[in-house]
Design a protein around this motif. Structure first.
Motif, PDB file in Angstrom:
ATOM      1  N   VAL A 182     -21.628   0.512  -6.182  1.00 55.58           N
ATOM      2  CA  VAL A 182     -22.103   1.729  -5.522  1.00 55.58           C
ATOM      3  C   VAL A 182     -21.471   1.865  -4.144  1.00 55.58           C
ATOM      4  O   VAL A 182     -20.974   2.935  -3.764  1.00 55.58           O
ATOM      5  CB  VAL A 182     -23.651   1.698  -5.413  1.00 55.58           C
ATOM      6  CG1 VAL A 182     -24.159   2.868  -4.596  1.00 55.58           C
ATOM      7  CG2 VAL A 182     -24.273   1.684  -6.789  1.00 55.58           C
ATOM      8  N   ARG A 183     -21.460   0.787  -3.380  1.00 54.46           N
ATOM      9  CA  ARG A 183     -20.884   0.826  -2.028  1.00 54.46           C
ATOM     10  C   ARG A 183     -19.398   1.145  -2.068  1.00 54.46           C
ATOM     11  O   ARG A 183     -18.902   1.946  -1.268  1.00 54.46           O
ATOM     12  CB  ARG A 183     -21.123  -0.498  -1.306  1.00 54.46           C
ATOM     13  CG  ARG A 183     -22.590  -0.793  -1.050  1.00 54.46           C
ATOM     14  CD  ARG A 183     -22.789  -1.937  -0.078  1.00 54.46           C
ATOM     15  NE  ARG A 183     -21.995  -3.124  -0.326  1.00 54.46           N
ATOM     16  CZ  ARG A 183     -22.390  -4.182  -1.031  1.00 54.46           C
ATOM     17  NH1 ARG A 183     -23.593  -4.185  -1.581  1.00 54.46           N
ATOM     18  NH2 ARG A 183     -21.608  -5.231  -1.174  1.00 54.46           N
ATOM     19  N   ASN A 184     -18.670   0.545  -3.009  1.00 54.02           N
ATOM     20  CA  ASN A 184     -17.237   0.805  -3.112  1.00 54.02           C
ATOM     21  C   ASN A 184     -16.945   2.240  -3.528  1.00 54.02           C
ATOM     22  O   ASN A 184     -15.992   2.848  -3.048  1.00 54.02           O
ATOM     23  CB  ASN A 184     -16.579  -0.174  -4.085  1.00 54.02           C
ATOM     24  CG  ASN A 184     -16.489  -1.559  -3.503  1.00 54.02           C
ATOM     25  OD1 ASN A 184     -16.430  -1.727  -2.284  1.00 54.02           O
ATOM     26  ND2 ASN A 184     -16.484  -2.559  -4.359  1.00 54.02           N
ATOM     27  N   ARG A 185     -17.767   2.810  -4.395  1.00 55.76           N
ATOM     28  CA  ARG A 185     -17.596   4.206  -4.790  1.00 55.76           C
ATOM     29  C   ARG A 185     -17.774   5.117  -3.582  1.00 55.76           C
ATOM     30  O   ARG A 185     -16.979   6.034  -3.361  1.00 55.76           O
ATOM     31  CB  ARG A 185     -18.603   4.590  -5.875  1.00 55.76           C
ATOM     32  CG  ARG A 185     -18.515   6.039  -6.279  1.00 55.76           C
ATOM     33  CD  ARG A 185     -19.636   6.447  -7.247  1.00 55.76           C
ATOM     34  NE  ARG A 185     -19.636   7.866  -7.428  1.00 55.76           N
ATOM     35  CZ  ARG A 185     -20.275   8.716  -6.646  1.00 55.76           C
ATOM     36  NH1 ARG A 185     -20.980   8.277  -5.620  1.00 55.76           N
ATOM     37  NH2 ARG A 185     -20.228  10.008  -6.867  1.00 55.76           N
ATOM     38  N   ILE A 186     -18.800   4.849  -2.784  1.00 52.55           N
ATOM     39  CA  ILE A 186     -19.050   5.662  -1.589  1.00 52.55           C
ATOM     40  C   ILE A 186     -17.874   5.529  -0.621  1.00 52.55           C
ATOM     41  O   ILE A 186     -17.394   6.525  -0.072  1.00 52.55           O
ATOM     42  CB  ILE A 186     -20.381   5.247  -0.927  1.00 52.55           C
ATOM     43  CG1 ILE A 186     -21.551   5.603  -1.843  1.00 52.55           C
ATOM     44  CG2 ILE A 186     -20.535   5.894   0.435  1.00 52.55           C
ATOM     45  CD1 ILE A 186     -22.863   4.972  -1.445  1.00 52.55           C
ATOM     46  N   LYS A 187     -17.389   4.318  -0.426  1.00 55.76           N
ATOM     47  CA  LYS A 187     -16.242   4.111   0.467  1.00 55.76           C
ATOM     48  C   LYS A 187     -15.018   4.879   0.003  1.00 55.76           C
ATOM     49  O   LYS A 187     -14.311   5.491   0.805  1.00 55.76           O
ATOM     50  CB  LYS A 187     -15.889   2.623   0.550  1.00 55.76           C
ATOM     51  CG  LYS A 187     -16.726   1.845   1.516  1.00 55.76           C
ATOM     52  CD  LYS A 187     -16.112   0.472   1.699  1.00 55.76           C
ATOM     53  CE  LYS A 187     -17.169  -0.582   1.521  1.00 55.76           C
ATOM     54  NZ  LYS A 187     -16.673  -1.945   1.672  1.00 55.76           N
ATOM     55  N   ARG A 188     -14.747   4.838  -1.307  1.00 53.81           N
ATOM     56  CA  ARG A 188     -13.586   5.554  -1.838  1.00 53.81           C
ATOM     57  C   ARG A 188     -13.701   7.052  -1.592  1.00 53.81           C
ATOM     58  O   ARG A 188     -12.731   7.702  -1.189  1.00 53.81           O
ATOM     59  CB  ARG A 188     -13.422   5.285  -3.332  1.00 53.81           C
ATOM     60  CG  ARG A 188     -12.813   3.952  -3.663  1.00 53.81           C
ATOM     61  CD  ARG A 188     -12.364   3.877  -5.108  1.00 53.81           C
ATOM     62  NE  ARG A 188     -13.373   4.307  -6.069  1.00 53.81           N
ATOM     63  CZ  ARG A 188     -14.303   3.515  -6.600  1.00 53.81           C
ATOM     64  NH1 ARG A 188     -14.364   2.245  -6.249  1.00 53.81           N
ATOM     65  NH2 ARG A 188     -15.166   3.985  -7.460  1.00 53.81           N
ATOM     66  N   LEU A 189     -14.876   7.608  -1.837  1.00 60.11           N
ATOM     67  CA  LEU A 189     -15.070   9.044  -1.633  1.00 60.11           C
ATOM     68  C   LEU A 189     -14.939   9.412  -0.157  1.00 60.11           C
ATOM     69  O   LEU A 189     -14.282  10.397   0.194  1.00 60.11           O
ATOM     70  CB  LEU A 189     -16.439   9.476  -2.171  1.00 60.11           C
ATOM     71  CG  LEU A 189     -16.599   9.468  -3.679  1.00 60.11           C
ATOM     72  CD1 LEU A 189     -18.037   9.786  -4.064  1.00 60.11           C
ATOM     73  CD2 LEU A 189     -15.645  10.445  -4.333  1.00 60.11           C
ATOM     74  N   VAL A 190     -15.554   8.624   0.716  1.00 66.01           N
ATOM     75  CA  VAL A 190     -15.485   8.906   2.149  1.00 66.01           C
ATOM     76  C   VAL A 190     -14.049   8.811   2.638  1.00 66.01           C
ATOM     77  O   VAL A 190     -13.567   9.679   3.383  1.00 66.01           O
ATOM     78  CB  VAL A 190     -16.408   7.951   2.943  1.00 66.01           C
ATOM     79  CG1 VAL A 190     -16.144   8.049   4.431  1.00 66.01           C
ATOM     80  CG2 VAL A 190     -17.868   8.263   2.642  1.00 66.01           C
TER      81      VAL A 190
END
Length: 124
Positions: free
Chosen positions: A56-64
């Protein structure tokens, strides 16, 4: 996001937290610090384990990173930014996250001119 635009070192993060100003909305906290040296703006992203597991954290980082990458030419130069994701960001899709980031960055007066809300298919 290119390496030159990343804020990575602990001392750089510490300087932004201590000397910078912060602005927040429900999904993000943004710390900004205007540097005196010449150079491009740099962005650091921080997401607590409380937000979710690694996937979840990595997905958010990629989008940001993708959203901010498209705005790098519209951000004031010599500025260090740290984006901290809060819990409500987990349920956002791309457009909602883009809108929330634009809102918090606009409040922090980070943009030289406001980015437009292009559709993903229009981006090149």
């Amino acid at each position: 996001m290119q390496r030159a635009f990343r804020l990575k070192r602990r001392n750089d993060f510490r300087k932004v937290f201590r000397s910078g100003t912060s602005v927040a909305n429900r999904q993000f906290v943004l710390y900004t610090f205007k540097r005196t040296d010449k150079g491009v703006s740099r962005v650091g992203i921080s997401i607590s384990r409380k937000v979710g597991k690694a996937v979840v954290r990595n997905r958010i980082k990629r989008l940001v990173k993708e959203i901010v990458r498209q705005w790098m030419d519209q951000i004031h130069p010599q500025m260090d930014l740290i984006l901290i994701a809060r819990n409500p960001v987990v349920g956002l899709d791309y457009k909602e996250m883009e809108s929330s980031l634009r809102h918090v960055m606009k409040r922090a007066n980070v943009f030289t001119h406001l980015p437009t809300g292009k559709k993903r298919s229009e981006r090149g």
